[in-house]
Design a protein around this motif. Structure first.
Motif, PDB file in Angstrom:
ATOM      1  N   LYS A 113       0.831  -1.213   0.000  1.00  0.00           N
ATOM      2  CA  LYS A 113       0.000   0.000   0.000  1.00  0.00           C
ATOM      3  C   LYS A 113       0.863   1.260   0.000  1.00  0.00           C
ATOM      4  O   LYS A 113       0.593   2.209  -0.726  1.00  0.00           O
ATOM      5  CB  LYS A 113      -0.954   0.019   1.202  1.00  0.00           C
ATOM      6  CG  LYS A 113      -2.107  -0.922   1.067  1.00  0.00           C
ATOM      7  CD  LYS A 113      -3.035  -0.493  -0.039  1.00  0.00           C
ATOM      8  CE  LYS A 113      -4.211  -1.438  -0.124  1.00  0.00           C
ATOM      9  NZ  LYS A 113      -5.059  -1.178  -1.260  1.00  0.00           N
ATOM     10  N   THR A 114       1.927   1.272   0.821  1.00  0.00           N
ATOM     11  CA  THR A 114       2.815   2.437   0.870  1.00  0.00           C
ATOM     12  C   THR A 114       3.487   2.630  -0.474  1.00  0.00           C
ATOM     13  O   THR A 114       3.572   3.746  -0.983  1.00  0.00           O
ATOM     14  CB  THR A 114       3.873   2.260   1.981  1.00  0.00           C
ATOM     15  OG1 THR A 114       3.197   2.055   3.225  1.00  0.00           O
ATOM     16  CG2 THR A 114       4.771   3.472   2.082  1.00  0.00           C
ATOM     17  N   ARG A 115       3.948   1.534  -1.072  1.00  0.00           N
ATOM     18  CA  ARG A 115       4.607   1.601  -2.375  1.00  0.00           C
ATOM     19  C   ARG A 115       3.641   2.177  -3.413  1.00  0.00           C
ATOM     20  O   ARG A 115       4.014   3.025  -4.222  1.00  0.00           O
ATOM     21  CB  ARG A 115       5.079   0.201  -2.766  1.00  0.00           C
ATOM     22  CG  ARG A 115       5.964   0.167  -3.969  1.00  0.00           C
ATOM     23  CD  ARG A 115       6.613  -1.188  -4.212  1.00  0.00           C
ATOM     24  NE  ARG A 115       5.712  -2.309  -4.143  1.00  0.00           N
ATOM     25  CZ  ARG A 115       5.833  -3.330  -3.289  1.00  0.00           C
ATOM     26  NH1 ARG A 115       6.820  -3.362  -2.438  1.00  0.00           N
ATOM     27  NH2 ARG A 115       4.979  -4.315  -3.297  1.00  0.00           N
ATOM     28  N   LEU A 120       1.959   6.445  -6.960  1.00  0.00           N
ATOM     29  CA  LEU A 120       0.900   7.280  -7.534  1.00  0.00           C
ATOM     30  C   LEU A 120       1.198   8.764  -7.349  1.00  0.00           C
ATOM     31  O   LEU A 120       0.932   9.581  -8.228  1.00  0.00           O
ATOM     32  CB  LEU A 120      -0.447   6.942  -6.898  1.00  0.00           C
ATOM     33  CG  LEU A 120      -1.055   5.606  -7.280  1.00  0.00           C
ATOM     34  CD1 LEU A 120      -2.276   5.316  -6.424  1.00  0.00           C
ATOM     35  CD2 LEU A 120      -1.401   5.550  -8.754  1.00  0.00           C
ATOM     36  N   ARG A 121       1.773   9.100  -6.213  1.00  0.00           N
ATOM     37  CA  ARG A 121       2.070  10.506  -5.931  1.00  0.00           C
ATOM     38  C   ARG A 121       3.222  11.023  -6.795  1.00  0.00           C
ATOM     39  O   ARG A 121       3.151  12.100  -7.364  1.00  0.00           O
ATOM     40  CB  ARG A 121       2.411  10.671  -4.444  1.00  0.00           C
ATOM     41  CG  ARG A 121       2.720  12.076  -4.031  1.00  0.00           C
ATOM     42  CD  ARG A 121       1.511  12.949  -4.087  1.00  0.00           C
ATOM     43  NE  ARG A 121       1.891  14.293  -3.635  1.00  0.00           N
ATOM     44  CZ  ARG A 121       1.149  15.342  -3.758  1.00  0.00           C
ATOM     45  NH1 ARG A 121      -0.048  15.243  -4.298  1.00  0.00           N
ATOM     46  NH2 ARG A 121       1.561  16.503  -3.339  1.00  0.00           N
ATOM     47  N   ARG A 137      -9.598   5.002   0.656  1.00  0.00           N
ATOM     48  CA  ARG A 137      -9.203   5.548   1.960  1.00  0.00           C
ATOM     49  C   ARG A 137      -9.458   7.047   1.921  1.00  0.00           C
ATOM     50  O   ARG A 137      -9.981   7.578   0.948  1.00  0.00           O
ATOM     51  CB  ARG A 137      -7.712   5.297   2.228  1.00  0.00           C
ATOM     52  CG  ARG A 137      -7.288   3.841   2.250  1.00  0.00           C
ATOM     53  CD  ARG A 137      -7.868   3.146   3.470  1.00  0.00           C
ATOM     54  NE  ARG A 137      -7.459   1.765   3.544  1.00  0.00           N
ATOM     55  CZ  ARG A 137      -6.529   1.300   4.352  1.00  0.00           C
ATOM     56  NH1 ARG A 137      -5.897   2.105   5.156  1.00  0.00           N
ATOM     57  NH2 ARG A 137      -6.238   0.024   4.365  1.00  0.00           N
ATOM     58  N   ASN A 138      -9.051   7.753   2.982  1.00  0.00           N
ATOM     59  CA  ASN A 138      -9.241   9.195   2.975  1.00  0.00           C
ATOM     60  C   ASN A 138      -7.942   9.927   2.648  1.00  0.00           C
ATOM     61  O   ASN A 138      -6.868   9.326   2.588  1.00  0.00           O
ATOM     62  CB  ASN A 138      -9.845   9.695   4.299  1.00  0.00           C
ATOM     63  CG  ASN A 138      -8.939   9.436   5.475  1.00  0.00           C
ATOM     64  OD1 ASN A 138      -7.711   9.514   5.375  1.00  0.00           O
ATOM     65  ND2 ASN A 138      -9.537   9.121   6.609  1.00  0.00           N
ATOM     66  N   GLU A 139      -8.066  11.217   2.443  1.00  0.00           N
ATOM     67  CA  GLU A 139      -6.924  12.044   2.049  1.00  0.00           C
ATOM     68  C   GLU A 139      -5.834  12.040   3.116  1.00  0.00           C
ATOM     69  O   GLU A 139      -4.644  11.963   2.804  1.00  0.00           O
ATOM     70  CB  GLU A 139      -7.404  13.475   1.796  1.00  0.00           C
ATOM     71  CG  GLU A 139      -6.319  14.426   1.391  1.00  0.00           C
ATOM     72  CD  GLU A 139      -6.846  15.828   1.123  1.00  0.00           C
ATOM     73  OE1 GLU A 139      -6.011  16.747   1.042  1.00  0.00           O
ATOM     74  OE2 GLU A 139      -8.074  16.017   0.988  1.00  0.00           O
ATOM     75  N   THR A 140      -6.221  12.095   4.374  1.00  0.00           N
ATOM     76  CA  THR A 140      -5.244  12.122   5.468  1.00  0.00           C
ATOM     77  C   THR A 140      -4.426  10.836   5.493  1.00  0.00           C
ATOM     78  O   THR A 140      -3.204  10.863   5.675  1.00  0.00           O
ATOM     79  CB  THR A 140      -5.960  12.332   6.818  1.00  0.00           C
ATOM     80  OG1 THR A 140      -6.725  13.530   6.742  1.00  0.00           O
ATOM     81  CG2 THR A 140      -4.968  12.418   7.957  1.00  0.00           C
ATOM     82  N   TRP A 141      -5.092   9.700   5.293  1.00  0.00           N
ATOM     83  CA  TRP A 141      -4.385   8.419   5.264  1.00  0.00           C
ATOM     84  C   TRP A 141      -3.346   8.423   4.141  1.00  0.00           C
ATOM     85  O   TRP A 141      -2.206   7.996   4.344  1.00  0.00           O
ATOM     86  CB  TRP A 141      -5.370   7.266   5.063  1.00  0.00           C
ATOM     87  CG  TRP A 141      -4.694   5.957   4.893  1.00  0.00           C
ATOM     88  CD1 TRP A 141      -4.293   5.093   5.869  1.00  0.00           C
ATOM     89  CD2 TRP A 141      -4.295   5.353   3.656  1.00  0.00           C
ATOM     90  NE1 TRP A 141      -3.672   4.000   5.323  1.00  0.00           N
ATOM     91  CE2 TRP A 141      -3.655   4.129   3.963  1.00  0.00           C
ATOM     92  CE3 TRP A 141      -4.409   5.716   2.315  1.00  0.00           C
ATOM     93  CZ2 TRP A 141      -3.150   3.278   2.983  1.00  0.00           C
ATOM     94  CZ3 TRP A 141      -3.899   4.870   1.349  1.00  0.00           C
ATOM     95  CH2 TRP A 141      -3.284   3.669   1.687  1.00  0.00           C
ATOM     96  N   ALA A 142      -3.716   8.915   2.972  1.00  0.00           N
ATOM     97  CA  ALA A 142      -2.795   8.955   1.838  1.00  0.00           C
ATOM     98  C   ALA A 142      -1.606   9.860   2.140  1.00  0.00           C
ATOM     99  O   ALA A 142      -0.457   9.523   1.852  1.00  0.00           O
ATOM    100  CB  ALA A 142      -3.520   9.439   0.577  1.00  0.00           C
ATOM    101  N   ARG A 143      -1.869  10.996   2.758  1.00  0.00           N
ATOM    102  CA  ARG A 143      -0.813  11.954   3.090  1.00  0.00           C
ATOM    103  C   ARG A 143       0.175  11.353   4.100  1.00  0.00           C
ATOM    104  O   ARG A 143       1.388  11.429   3.930  1.00  0.00           O
ATOM    105  CB  ARG A 143      -1.449  13.225   3.650  1.00  0.00           C
ATOM    106  CG  ARG A 143      -0.535  14.399   3.778  1.00  0.00           C
ATOM    107  CD  ARG A 143      -1.296  15.631   4.265  1.00  0.00           C
ATOM    108  NE  ARG A 143      -2.389  16.044   3.395  1.00  0.00           N
ATOM    109  CZ  ARG A 143      -2.237  16.817   2.321  1.00  0.00           C
ATOM    110  NH1 ARG A 143      -1.051  17.268   1.997  1.00  0.00           N
ATOM    111  NH2 ARG A 143      -3.270  17.144   1.578  1.00  0.00           N
ATOM    112  N   THR A 145       0.619   8.121   4.838  1.00  0.00           N
ATOM    113  CA  THR A 145       1.294   6.965   4.246  1.00  0.00           C
ATOM    114  C   THR A 145       2.432   7.413   3.335  1.00  0.00           C
ATOM    115  O   THR A 145       3.519   6.828   3.356  1.00  0.00           O
ATOM    116  CB  THR A 145       0.279   6.108   3.454  1.00  0.00           C
ATOM    117  OG1 THR A 145      -0.778   5.712   4.344  1.00  0.00           O
ATOM    118  CG2 THR A 145       0.928   4.873   2.872  1.00  0.00           C
ATOM    119  N   PHE A 146       2.209   8.451   2.556  1.00  0.00           N
ATOM    120  CA  PHE A 146       3.255   8.981   1.680  1.00  0.00           C
ATOM    121  C   PHE A 146       4.430   9.500   2.502  1.00  0.00           C
ATOM    122  O   PHE A 146       5.590   9.198   2.207  1.00  0.00           O
ATOM    123  CB  PHE A 146       2.683  10.101   0.798  1.00  0.00           C
ATOM    124  CG  PHE A 146       3.700  10.742  -0.102  1.00  0.00           C
ATOM    125  CD1 PHE A 146       4.162  10.077  -1.230  1.00  0.00           C
ATOM    126  CD2 PHE A 146       4.192  12.004   0.167  1.00  0.00           C
ATOM    127  CE1 PHE A 146       5.102  10.659  -2.064  1.00  0.00           C
ATOM    128  CE2 PHE A 146       5.124  12.598  -0.655  1.00  0.00           C
ATOM    129  CZ  PHE A 146       5.582  11.923  -1.772  1.00  0.00           C
TER     130      PHE A 146
END
Length: 159
Positions: A113-115, A120-121, A137-143, A145-146
């Motif tokens: 998932k992190t990869r 994607l980013r 997921r939500n935006e905060t989770w993506a931020r 995790t990145f």
């Protein structure tokens, strides 16, 4: 279906471009994604967002295409010879290649998932909101995790 296509074409195209790095292939697979979605629309249960459903179809089609291309990949001698660097650039090319390999090794040490978020980013230039939607997921989770993925890559590079 036309509204669905207009609303989600860019999202699906960007997602596929992140994985393939080929605009023509991404466009072709995007068209195929919407064709498959049209064929199976009656079976869509609505358990997730439409964008997530479409990106899952796109992901399946990309992996299918990737496996097909991997099986039939062959380079001619002329193509290989044309891609070789000039003698004076060999040392720089080798050093750059070694650093790329090291980066890819560090990249592979990340969980899936992190990869995917980092990929994607960085390659797809997707927003955190778009990444969150694609991965359900939500935006905060993506931020977060990145950010954590970048930290892990940096730590692995210092070892």
């Amino acid at each position: 279906m036309e509204k669905l296509y207009n609303d989600y074409f860019q999202t699906v195209f960007k997602y596929l471009f992140c994985m393939s790095h080929d605009a023509d292939l991404s466009e072709e697979l995007t068209q195929e994604t919407f064709y498959q979605a049209l064929k199976t629309y009656d079976s869509f249960r609505g358990d997730c967002k439409v964008s997530v459903w479409l990106c899952q179809i796109a992901k399946y089609l990309w992996f299918k295409e990737y496996e097909k291309r991997k099986r039939y990949a062959s380079n001619s001698i002329d193509e290989i010879a044309d891609s070789l660097p000039a003698k004076e650039n060999i040392e720089q090319t080798v050093l750059a290649s070694e650093s790329k390999v090291a980066l890819y090794r560090r990249f592979q040490s990340l969980d899936e998932k992190t990869r995917e978020v980092v990929y994607l980013r960085l390659t797809g230039e997707l927003s955190f909101r778009e990444i969150g939607e694609i991965l359900n997921r939500n935006e905060t989770w993506a931020r977060v995790t990145f950010y954590r993925g970048k930290q892990k890559l940096a730590e692995a590079g210092q070892e």
